[in-house]
Design a protein around this motif. Structure first.
Motif, PDB file in Angstrom:
ATOM      1  N   HIS A   7      -3.689  -7.262  -7.137  1.00 26.66           N
ATOM      2  CA  HIS A   7      -2.561  -7.286  -8.083  1.00 26.66           C
ATOM      3  C   HIS A   7      -1.458  -6.408  -7.529  1.00 26.66           C
ATOM      4  O   HIS A   7      -1.741  -5.382  -6.903  1.00 26.66           O
ATOM      5  CB  HIS A   7      -3.007  -6.768  -9.457  1.00 26.66           C
ATOM      6  N   ASP A   8      -0.218  -6.800  -7.743  1.00 22.14           N
ATOM      7  CA  ASP A   8       0.887  -5.955  -7.282  1.00 22.14           C
ATOM      8  C   ASP A   8       2.100  -6.175  -8.166  1.00 22.14           C
ATOM      9  O   ASP A   8       2.237  -7.217  -8.812  1.00 22.14           O
ATOM     10  CB  ASP A   8       1.232  -6.277  -5.819  1.00 22.14           C
ATOM     11  N   VAL A   9       2.948  -5.173  -8.199  1.00 22.72           N
ATOM     12  CA  VAL A   9       4.210  -5.257  -8.946  1.00 22.72           C
ATOM     13  C   VAL A   9       5.305  -4.604  -8.105  1.00 22.72           C
ATOM     14  O   VAL A   9       5.051  -3.589  -7.449  1.00 22.72           O
ATOM     15  CB  VAL A   9       4.083  -4.585 -10.340  1.00 22.72           C
ATOM     16  N   HIS A  10       6.452  -5.232  -8.058  1.00 23.43           N
ATOM     17  CA  HIS A  10       7.611  -4.632  -7.388  1.00 23.43           C
ATOM     18  C   HIS A  10       8.840  -4.770  -8.271  1.00 23.43           C
ATOM     19  O   HIS A  10       9.001  -5.762  -8.984  1.00 23.43           O
ATOM     20  CB  HIS A  10       7.884  -5.307  -6.035  1.00 23.43           C
ATOM     21  N   ARG A  11       9.708  -3.761  -8.155  1.00 29.02           N
ATOM     22  CA  ARG A  11      10.967  -3.754  -8.890  1.00 29.02           C
ATOM     23  C   ARG A  11      11.964  -4.732  -8.268  1.00 29.02           C
ATOM     24  O   ARG A  11      11.975  -4.884  -7.034  1.00 29.02           O
ATOM     25  CB  ARG A  11      11.569  -2.346  -8.772  1.00 29.02           C
ATOM     26  N   LEU A  41       2.101 -11.655  -1.067  1.00 33.89           N
ATOM     27  CA  LEU A  41       1.278 -11.317   0.105  1.00 33.89           C
ATOM     28  C   LEU A  41       0.564  -9.982  -0.091  1.00 33.89           C
ATOM     29  O   LEU A  41      -0.556  -9.801   0.391  1.00 33.89           O
ATOM     30  CB  LEU A  41       2.134 -11.296   1.376  1.00 33.89           C
ATOM     31  N   HIS A  42       1.195  -9.057  -0.813  1.00 33.48           N
ATOM     32  CA  HIS A  42       0.526  -7.775  -1.061  1.00 33.48           C
ATOM     33  C   HIS A  42      -0.711  -7.971  -1.935  1.00 33.48           C
ATOM     34  O   HIS A  42      -1.771  -7.403  -1.666  1.00 33.48           O
ATOM     35  CB  HIS A  42       1.488  -6.779  -1.712  1.00 33.48           C
ATOM     36  N   ALA A  43      -0.577  -8.790  -2.980  1.00 33.86           N
ATOM     37  CA  ALA A  43      -1.734  -9.065  -3.847  1.00 33.86           C
ATOM     38  C   ALA A  43      -2.824  -9.794  -3.060  1.00 33.86           C
ATOM     39  O   ALA A  43      -4.021  -9.508  -3.214  1.00 33.86           O
ATOM     40  CB  ALA A  43      -1.295  -9.887  -5.061  1.00 33.86           C
TER      41      ALA A  43
HETATM   42 MG    MG Z   1       3.344  -4.006  -2.853  1.00 33.21          MG
END
Ligand code: MG
Length: 162
Positions: A7-11, A41-43
């Protein structure tokens, strides 16, 4: 077989490029990050690392390292793929959800799927990309952030140890 979750979150910020699963999406705002901010891709990397029992993306690519500043997440994924090969494992399938209030991602889902197939070296029919809004709620719903969730199943190649 081994399963992993990411899981990932970006502003979101005006003037940044928006890259999702390696696909450039036209939008007034893009994702802020030490790398290119590609939340999908990060997730995915976190899911693959998790399935291997190899920690997380922060262990592999610290966000204070000069070597990864502005780097394409596709290049980071190369290192994860190398580790998969060393472990004699391969990705059996990928399911991912992109949480975005805007832009509308419906028209891009198949391109993102094909891009993930190229980047992860997995046939496109073993990848699924879902897009959801957040019904106007929270940081995603208010258009301040994008999130991605990913589940991956790994299988060992013939002769490989899991
Ligand atoms: Mg990230």
């Amino acid at each position: 077989m081994r399963i992993g979750i990411g899981h990932d979150v970006h502003r979101l910020r005006r003037g940044r490029k928006l890259l999702l699963g390696g696909v450039r999406i036209p939008h007034a705002r893009g994702l802020v990050g030490h790398s290119d901010g590609d939340v999908v891709l990060h997730a995915l990397m976190d899911a693959v690392l998790g399935a291997m029992g190899e920690g997380d993306i922060g262990d592999w690519f610290p966000d204070h390292a000069d070597s990864t500043r502005g780097i394409s997440s596709g290049r980071l994924f190369e290192r994860v793929k190398k580790r998969l090969a060393e472990r004699k494992m391969r990705i059996a399938n990928i399911d991912t959800i992109i949480h975005a209030q805007a832009p509308h991602l419906g028209p891009y889902k198949s391109r993102i799927r094909e891009s993930l197939a190229r980047i992860a070296s997995v046939p496109a029919d073993r990848i699924n990309v879902k897009a959801k809004t957040a019904e106007g709620l929270g940081a995603v719903g208010e258009g301040r952030a994008l999130e991605a969730t990913c589940v991956v199943l790994l299988e060992k190649k013939r002769g490989g140890r899991s």
